[in-house]
Design a protein around this motif. Structure first.
Motif, PDB file in Angstrom:
ATOM      1  N   UNK A  32       0.807  -1.262  -0.025  1.00 17.44           N
ATOM      2  CA  UNK A  32       0.039   0.105  -0.014  1.00 17.44           C
ATOM      3  C   UNK A  32       0.743   1.420  -0.094  1.00 17.44           C
ATOM      4  N   UNK A  33       2.153   1.093  -0.212  1.00 16.96           N
ATOM      5  CA  UNK A  33       2.947   2.129  -0.045  1.00 16.96           C
ATOM      6  C   UNK A  33       3.570   2.416   1.218  1.00 16.96           C
ATOM      7  N   UNK A  34       3.084   1.641   2.273  1.00 16.92           N
ATOM      8  CA  UNK A  34       3.591   1.689   3.738  1.00 16.92           C
ATOM      9  C   UNK A  34       4.854   1.215   4.057  1.00 16.92           C
ATOM     10  N   UNK A  35       4.963  -0.244   3.549  1.00  6.33           N
ATOM     11  CA  UNK A  35       6.020  -1.139   4.034  1.00  6.33           C
ATOM     12  C   UNK A  35       7.434  -0.333   3.725  1.00  6.33           C
ATOM     13  N   UNK A  36       7.581   0.565   2.496  1.00  8.72           N
ATOM     14  CA  UNK A  36       8.654   1.141   2.350  1.00  8.72           C
ATOM     15  C   UNK A  36       9.219   2.241   3.057  1.00  8.72           C
ATOM     16  N   UNK A  37       8.120   2.732   3.981  1.00 12.41           N
ATOM     17  CA  UNK A  37       8.552   3.592   4.965  1.00 12.41           C
ATOM     18  C   UNK A  37       8.928   3.195   6.397  1.00 12.41           C
ATOM     19  N   UNK A  38       8.841   1.772   6.442  1.00 14.17           N
ATOM     20  CA  UNK A  38       8.948   1.291   8.170  1.00 14.17           C
ATOM     21  C   UNK A  38      10.793   1.151   8.080  1.00 14.17           C
ATOM     22  N   UNK A  39      11.479   2.224   8.338  1.00 16.16           N
ATOM     23  CA  UNK A  39      12.581   2.191   8.673  1.00 16.16           C
ATOM     24  C   UNK A  39      12.930   2.544  10.102  1.00 16.16           C
ATOM     25  N   UNK A  40      13.773   1.942  10.850  1.00 19.97           N
ATOM     26  CA  UNK A  40      13.826   2.096  12.282  1.00 19.97           C
ATOM     27  C   UNK A  40      14.217   3.665  12.628  1.00 19.97           C
ATOM     28  N   UNK A  41      14.683   4.498  11.853  1.00 20.26           N
ATOM     29  CA  UNK A  41      14.993   5.682  12.160  1.00 20.26           C
ATOM     30  C   UNK A  41      13.980   6.707  12.124  1.00 20.26           C
ATOM     31  N   UNK A  42      12.898   6.126  11.585  1.00 18.53           N
ATOM     32  CA  UNK A  42      11.634   7.261  11.426  1.00 18.53           C
ATOM     33  C   UNK A  42      11.029   7.378  12.885  1.00 18.53           C
ATOM     34  N   UNK A  43      10.543   8.328  13.482  1.00 14.73           N
ATOM     35  CA  UNK A  43       9.703   8.359  14.779  1.00 14.73           C
ATOM     36  C   UNK A  43       8.582   7.874  14.280  1.00 14.73           C
ATOM     37  N   UNK A  44       8.301   6.892  15.509  1.00 12.54           N
ATOM     38  CA  UNK A  44       7.098   6.000  15.191  1.00 12.54           C
ATOM     39  C   UNK A  44       6.198   6.162  16.374  1.00 12.54           C
ATOM     40  N   UNK A  45       4.830   6.561  16.015  1.00 16.32           N
ATOM     41  CA  UNK A  45       3.720   6.836  17.071  1.00 16.32           C
ATOM     42  C   UNK A  45       2.719   5.846  16.821  1.00 16.32           C
ATOM     43  N   UNK A  46       2.149   5.409  18.224  1.00 13.78           N
ATOM     44  CA  UNK A  46       1.145   4.393  18.165  1.00 13.78           C
ATOM     45  C   UNK A  46      -0.127   5.332  18.635  1.00 13.78           C
ATOM     46  N   UNK A  47      -1.249   5.117  18.351  1.00 11.22           N
ATOM     47  CA  UNK A  47      -2.434   5.731  18.556  1.00 11.22           C
ATOM     48  C   UNK A  47      -3.415   4.687  19.014  1.00 11.22           C
ATOM     49  N   UNK A  48      -4.170   4.766  20.152  1.00  5.88           N
ATOM     50  CA  UNK A  48      -4.823   3.709  20.656  1.00  5.88           C
ATOM     51  C   UNK A  48      -6.442   4.414  20.426  1.00  5.88           C
ATOM     52  N   UNK A  62       0.756  13.712  11.026  1.00  7.17           N
ATOM     53  CA  UNK A  62       1.345  13.304   9.744  1.00  7.17           C
ATOM     54  C   UNK A  62       1.727  14.636   8.785  1.00  7.17           C
ATOM     55  N   UNK A  63       0.795  15.638   8.994  1.00  9.02           N
ATOM     56  CA  UNK A  63       1.037  16.918   8.279  1.00  9.02           C
ATOM     57  C   UNK A  63       2.167  17.891   8.696  1.00  9.02           C
ATOM     58  N   UNK A  64       2.344  17.924  10.072  1.00 11.29           N
ATOM     59  CA  UNK A  64       3.330  18.592  10.687  1.00 11.29           C
ATOM     60  C   UNK A  64       4.622  18.228  10.446  1.00 11.29           C
ATOM     61  N   UNK A  65       4.851  16.946  10.525  1.00 15.55           N
ATOM     62  CA  UNK A  65       6.142  16.042  10.338  1.00 15.55           C
ATOM     63  C   UNK A  65       6.380  15.359   9.264  1.00 15.55           C
ATOM     64  N   UNK A  66       7.169  15.539   8.388  1.00 11.81           N
ATOM     65  CA  UNK A  66       7.109  14.700   7.182  1.00 11.81           C
ATOM     66  C   UNK A  66       7.995  13.269   7.224  1.00 11.81           C
ATOM     67  N   UNK A  67       8.485  12.824   8.682  1.00  7.15           N
ATOM     68  CA  UNK A  67       9.059  11.400   8.895  1.00  7.15           C
ATOM     69  C   UNK A  67       8.400  10.802   9.768  1.00  7.15           C
ATOM     70  N   UNK A  68       7.354  11.234  10.307  1.00  6.39           N
ATOM     71  CA  UNK A  68       6.761  10.329  11.364  1.00  6.39           C
ATOM     72  C   UNK A  68       5.817   9.579  10.745  1.00  6.39           C
ATOM     73  N   UNK A  69       5.761   8.178  11.425  1.00  3.75           N
ATOM     74  CA  UNK A  69       4.790   7.253  10.992  1.00  3.75           C
ATOM     75  C   UNK A  69       3.856   7.190  12.021  1.00  3.75           C
ATOM     76  N   UNK A  70       2.607   6.898  11.774  1.00  2.17           N
ATOM     77  CA  UNK A  70       1.520   6.724  12.762  1.00  2.17           C
ATOM     78  C   UNK A  70       0.859   5.208  12.542  1.00  2.17           C
ATOM     79  N   UNK A  71       0.597   4.505  13.652  1.00  2.73           N
ATOM     80  CA  UNK A  71      -0.302   3.332  13.452  1.00  2.73           C
ATOM     81  C   UNK A  71      -1.489   3.443  14.451  1.00  2.73           C
ATOM     82  N   UNK A  72      -2.690   3.253  13.802  1.00  2.00           N
ATOM     83  CA  UNK A  72      -3.886   3.337  14.882  1.00  2.00           C
ATOM     84  C   UNK A  72      -4.315   2.037  15.007  1.00  2.00           C
TER      85      UNK A  72
END
Length: 497
Positions: A32-48, A62-72
């Motif tokens: 879906x275009x997301x797997x390529x972004x899953x690099x360890x140096x990206x800030x990763x945020x989890x939302x419950x 996502x809009x404010x920072x171009x390197x953050x990954x978010x999982x909901x």
């Protein structure tokens, strides 16, 4: 340039080559275009939680920072929380925010994992080890109790459960409310109380065109409720609904208002120094309750078969029951007077009581958040996670947004601003170094392994789209926007077909 930012810039070049390249990968691998972004140096945020608070928090990050990954992560197989399960069926325009949330969910740096019960399937501590930050946005799924004798009798329901029943919340599917009485009493005068009143009294022709569930529609078709009283402990100038909701009640086809003139004594004089929104709301109340209607409105009211009305200055003290029967027969209300003025006015008991005969009581005195995990601080009195601008004290990397942060107040726009504030706090902590995002975190990779080991199969957003498609088709067959699946099992079957 960091490896994460470099990867993102490469992704933009790859994807700019056209949709054909992306479709080929999608067809072959489900990418879906997301797997390529899953690099360890990206800030990763989890939302419950995937309600408005969760999606608005994700959107801002996502809009404010171009390197953050978010999982909901979401407990149910379907997203959108109270937009799906709380907004009234006859308010489709409010549900349009789902379009914005869908754009967020489909963003290359956002992933949705439904059917994951955080606190049970995976712990908060495990999420904290997998992500740089965890944002709790799971809302308020508990009920505030009235604390009066008889509130557990058959015929007494919480507004949360009643709304969940007609909106298709799986846990409320078996509610089966008894609508065989003539008079219903709703306790509380906020927007949810008016939603419930409107659903109880609305002509079926209106409801048939909404996404109300078929079992609820069938029950309402057999309903004998003809009168709804909406009870509040304070006065007309403290009513908690908005003017939009009040106007909908005033104009509801087939109904007429019926209120007590005594409840409005002194109100016209008190309006002089009131802020404009409150003044307009109170003026509409006064006009509805006291003014003689014009010819057209008079004719409409004469032809009405159903009645509604506010009852002010009253607090519930007891649910009355029929002799020798485990069934409610009415409600005892204490009569109050006000001390003070405006929003700060307090209801004080006068010692008088009055009994109202009714066969249905719906308590709409508020939702309540519940603790999710023993490791997370929780204030049981306020029913929130203690926080400062969304930051949970003494818990580095832990944040909260939405009703869990503030309590169950406001509308969707309020939740949006509240969630943006939490996202800003998190981003500030990243920028200042208060939140250290330099250590490598594996995010969903390690969580997915844990879930697999525990026999939990998450529902992705593309899986949700299968559910969405099926519900829409079922709705089309009935002339409705959708016909919701009512059990988790049905949802999972549709998602995996």
């Amino acid at each position: 340039m960091s490896s994460c930012r470099l990867l993102l810039s490469q992704l933009k070049l790859w994807t700019s080559g056209g949709n054909k390249w992306k479709r080929g990968l999608n067809k072959g691998t489900g990418w879906s275009g997301k797997a390529f972004l899953s690099t360890s140096s990206c800030p990763k945020v989890c939302i419950v939680g995937s309600g408005p608070a969760g999606f608005y928090t994700a959107q801002h990050l996502i809009k404010a920072r171009q390197d953050v990954e978010v999982d909901i992560y979401e407990r149910l197989p379907v997203p959108f929380g109270l937009v799906r399960f709380g907004v009234a069926p006859d308010h489709p325009e409010v549900k349009n925010v789902i379009n914005t949330f869908t754009q967020t969910a489909k963003h290359p740096r956002c992933s949705f994992y439904g059917n994951v019960n955080v606190g049970k399937d995976v712990t908060i501590s495990e999420l904290q080890q997998a992500y740089h930050a965890v944002v709790l946005s799971y809302g308020a799924e508990g009920n505030r109790r009235m604390g009066i004798p008889g509130e557990d009798l058959p015929g007494v329901y919480s507004a949360k459960d009643f709304v969940g029943w007609y909106n298709g919340l799986p846990s409320c599917r078996e509610l089966n409310p008894d609508l065989s009485c003539e008079t219903a009493v709703i306790l509380g005068q906020g927007n949810v109380a008016l939603d419930v009143a409107r659903i109880l009294l609305s002509p079926l022709d209106i409801l048939k065109k909404t996404d109300i569930t078929q079992p609820a529609l069938e029950a309402l078709a057999e309903s004998r409720v003809q009168k709804v009283l909406i009870v509040g402990r304070r006065g007309p100038m403290q009513v908690a609904c908005t003017i939009k909701e009040l106007r909908e009640m005033v104009n509801l086809p087939g109904t007429r208002p019926e209120m007590l003139a005594a409840d409005f004594e002194g109100i016209p004089e008190a309006l002089k120094d009131v802020a404009r929104p409150r003044k307009r709301l109170t003026e509409l109340l006064l006009k509805t309750a006291l003014e003689a209607p014009g010819d057209k409105e008079l004719e409409r009211r004469k032809n009405a078969t159903k009645v509604w009305g506010f009852r002010f200055y009253r607090s519930p003290t007891e649910i009355l029951s029929e002799p020798n029967l485990n069934r409610m027969s009415g409600i005892r209300l204490a009569v109050n007077r006000l001390e003070g003025s405006g929003d700060g006015a307090q209801a004080v008991l006068t010692g008088e009581v009055e009994d109202v005969s009714c066969g249905l009581v719906i308590s709409s005195i508020g939702y309540r958040s519940l603790p999710i995990d023993p490791t997370v601080p929780f204030d049981p009195h306020r029913a929130i996670v203690p926080n400062s601008l969304g930051r949970v004290p003494q818990a580095a990397g832990l944040y909260c947004s939405g009703w869990l942060k503030t309590g169950p107040t406001g509308v969707i726009a309020t939740t949006m601003n509240n969630s943006f504030d939490t996202a800003r706090s998190l981003l500030e902590d990243m920028e200042s170094g208060t939140l250290d995002v330099s250590p490598a975190r594996t995010g969903s990779q390690v969580v997915s392994r844990l879930l697999e080991e525990r026999g939990v199969k998450p529902v992705t957003f593309s899986d949700w789209e299968k559910i969405d498609s099926l519900e829409t088709k079922r709705g089309d067959a009935r002339g409705k926007p959708r016909e919701k699946l009512l059990t988790v099992e049905e949802m999972l079957t549709a998602a995996r077909t």
